[in-house]
Design an enzyme around this catalytic site. Sequence first.
Site, PDB file in Angstrom:
ATOM      1  N   GLY A  10       0.833  -1.206   0.000  1.00 19.63           N
ATOM      2  CA  GLY A  10       0.000   0.000   0.000  1.00 19.63           C
ATOM      3  C   GLY A  10       0.860   1.246   0.000  1.00 19.63           C
ATOM      4  CB  ILE A 130      -0.154   4.368   7.439  1.00 19.26           C
ATOM      5  CG1 ILE A 130      -1.113   3.208   7.117  1.00 19.26           C
ATOM      6  CG2 ILE A 130       0.037   5.289   6.246  1.00 19.26           C
ATOM      7  CD1 ILE A 130      -2.561   3.650   6.930  1.00 19.26           C
ATOM      8  CG  ASP A 131      -0.532  -0.763   8.863  1.00 20.91           C
ATOM      9  OD1 ASP A 131      -1.358   0.158   8.720  1.00 20.91           O
ATOM     10  OD2 ASP A 131      -0.577  -1.816   8.194  1.00 20.91           O
ATOM     11  N   GLY A 174      -4.560  -0.012  10.355  1.00 20.31           N
ATOM     12  CA  GLY A 174      -3.447  -0.508  11.159  1.00 20.31           C
ATOM     13  C   GLY A 174      -3.257  -2.009  11.099  1.00 20.31           C
ATOM     14  NE  ARG A 175      -4.464  -7.775   8.307  1.00 20.54           N
ATOM     15  CZ  ARG A 175      -5.450  -8.411   7.707  1.00 20.54           C
ATOM     16  NH1 ARG A 175      -6.103  -7.858   6.707  1.00 20.54           N
ATOM     17  NH2 ARG A 175      -5.831  -9.593   8.121  1.00 20.54           N
ATOM     18  CD  GLU A 225      -7.558  -2.036   9.126  1.00 18.44           C
ATOM     19  OE1 GLU A 225      -8.392  -1.653   8.294  1.00 18.44           O
ATOM     20  OE2 GLU A 225      -6.364  -2.270   8.825  1.00 18.44           O
ATOM     21  NE  ARG A 268     -26.467   8.994  14.254  1.00 14.71           N
ATOM     22  CZ  ARG A 268     -26.978   9.990  13.542  1.00 14.71           C
ATOM     23  NH1 ARG A 268     -26.256  10.586  12.622  1.00 14.71           N
ATOM     24  NH2 ARG A 268     -28.210  10.399  13.763  1.00 14.71           N
ATOM     25  CD  GLN A 276      -6.631   5.438   8.505  1.00 17.67           C
ATOM     26  OE1 GLN A 276      -6.208   5.256   9.632  1.00 17.67           O
ATOM     27  NE2 GLN A 276      -7.817   5.023   8.115  1.00 17.67           N
ATOM     28  NE  ARG A 277      -2.804   3.247   1.790  1.00 13.56           N
ATOM     29  CZ  ARG A 277      -3.304   2.076   1.360  1.00 13.56           C
ATOM     30  NH1 ARG A 277      -3.590   1.125   2.233  1.00 13.56           N
ATOM     31  NH2 ARG A 277      -3.522   1.860   0.103  1.00 13.56           N
TER      32      ARG A 277
HETATM   33  O1  F6P Z   1      -0.865  -1.729   5.481  1.00 19.78           O
HETATM   34  C1  F6P Z   1      -1.448  -0.502   5.247  1.00 19.78           C
HETATM   35  C2  F6P Z   1      -2.951  -0.595   5.201  1.00 19.78           C
HETATM   36  O2  F6P Z   1      -3.465   0.694   5.012  1.00 19.78           O
HETATM   37  C3  F6P Z   1      -3.589  -1.288   6.418  1.00 19.78           C
HETATM   38  O3  F6P Z   1      -3.685  -0.432   7.524  1.00 19.78           O
HETATM   39  C4  F6P Z   1      -4.912  -1.706   5.835  1.00 19.78           C
HETATM   40  O4  F6P Z   1      -5.458  -2.822   6.523  1.00 19.78           O
HETATM   41  C5  F6P Z   1      -4.569  -2.054   4.416  1.00 19.78           C
HETATM   42  O5  F6P Z   1      -3.362  -1.386   4.104  1.00 19.78           O
HETATM   43  C6  F6P Z   1      -5.619  -1.666   3.410  1.00 19.78           C
HETATM   44  O6  F6P Z   1      -5.204  -2.104   2.165  1.00 19.78           O
HETATM   45  P1  F6P Z   1      -5.868  -1.687   0.783  1.00 19.78           P
HETATM   46  O7  F6P Z   1      -5.498  -0.263   0.499  1.00 19.78           O
HETATM   47  O8  F6P Z   1      -5.276  -2.625  -0.197  1.00 19.78           O
HETATM   48  O9  F6P Z   1      -7.354  -1.820   0.959  1.00 19.78           O
END
Ligand code: F6P
Length: 344
Positions: A10, A130-131, A174-175, A225, A268, A276-277
Amino acid sequence: MKLGVLCSGGDSPGMNAAIRGAVLRGVEVHGFEMIGFVDGWRGFHDDEWVPLNRAAVRGISPLGGVFLGTSRVQPFVGKRGDEADMQVIRDRVAQHGLDGFLLIGGNGTQTVAHLLSEAGIPAIGLPKTIDNDLGGTDYTFGFDTAVSIAAEAIDRLRTTGESHRRCMVLEVMGRDAGWIALHAGMAGGAQVILVPEFQESIEQICEWVLSVRDRGRSSLVIVAEGFRLEGGGHVTKEGLDVMGRPRLGGIADVLAPLIEARTGIETRSTVLGHLQRGGSPTAFDRVLATRTGMAAADAAHAGRWGTMAGLHGNRIEMVPLADAVGRLKTVPEDRYEEVRLNFG
Ligand code: F6P
């Protein structure tokens, strides 16, 4: 010396600055020739690349995303590290006369960098995600930007939440690591921070939300997440990621109605998602990424293959790739306890 640059996984804010740092140091100081493969291993397999020189990286540090493109396409068709796949990579390396790779990526990419090095294909790693879940470095570039965006989201949700006396639940990425939730939650003063590393019961979460209400405030709950309720599993979206794992997401939408039903407080949910990316990296990430790129080019010049440029304190140091991969860097108990004592 001729180097190939490749981004994988990513995107992460700061990748452009890292490439610029590597090119300014590599081409301008060490006299390297450098090329960048387009869209990661996809461009490598299809032999799509661009020359990297000073003009190619002009003015790119403030830009989000990565101009070379990135993908989750894998270098290996067979089992990771298969000799047949290694030979395909060796052939392409020989075709371009490359002396080595600079690989920009997270855990998966640095594992690949390690496998390549072990197989005699010279590689140096530049840690981004980002994680912030990669070993061998204090921080990965992109993390600070993601935290800043999530903290700003908390600030904004708080004013609307307080106005309506609502509980607001914000989901961040953040996985399997809770670093973004932990740092953004601290920065934004969230009353509850839920991370993948530690489970909590819905009863406990509601107790915190009610205690916030009892002192006249509205709760801001930040949830990573990958968080699991006590006794529950991951909340997932449709489809699998490239590693064959379920894609995470949706825990905020599960928590909000549970909190509302148990507390009677209107609740909510907001999923921050790819916001966030995206966008411009913070100054911290630009500096970290630029220094990482410069250090990686210096390491190539010194023949320090099989290493990764990690941040230790305020120094960038080369660490063996073997030490950086294999184990996720997750939130330790003392960092969670530090904030948990003040939940509610
Ligand atoms: O590893 C970075 C990340 O943004 C994780 O936090 C997230 O679970 C994953 O990538 C999302 O991936 P994609 O952009 O492929 O949906």
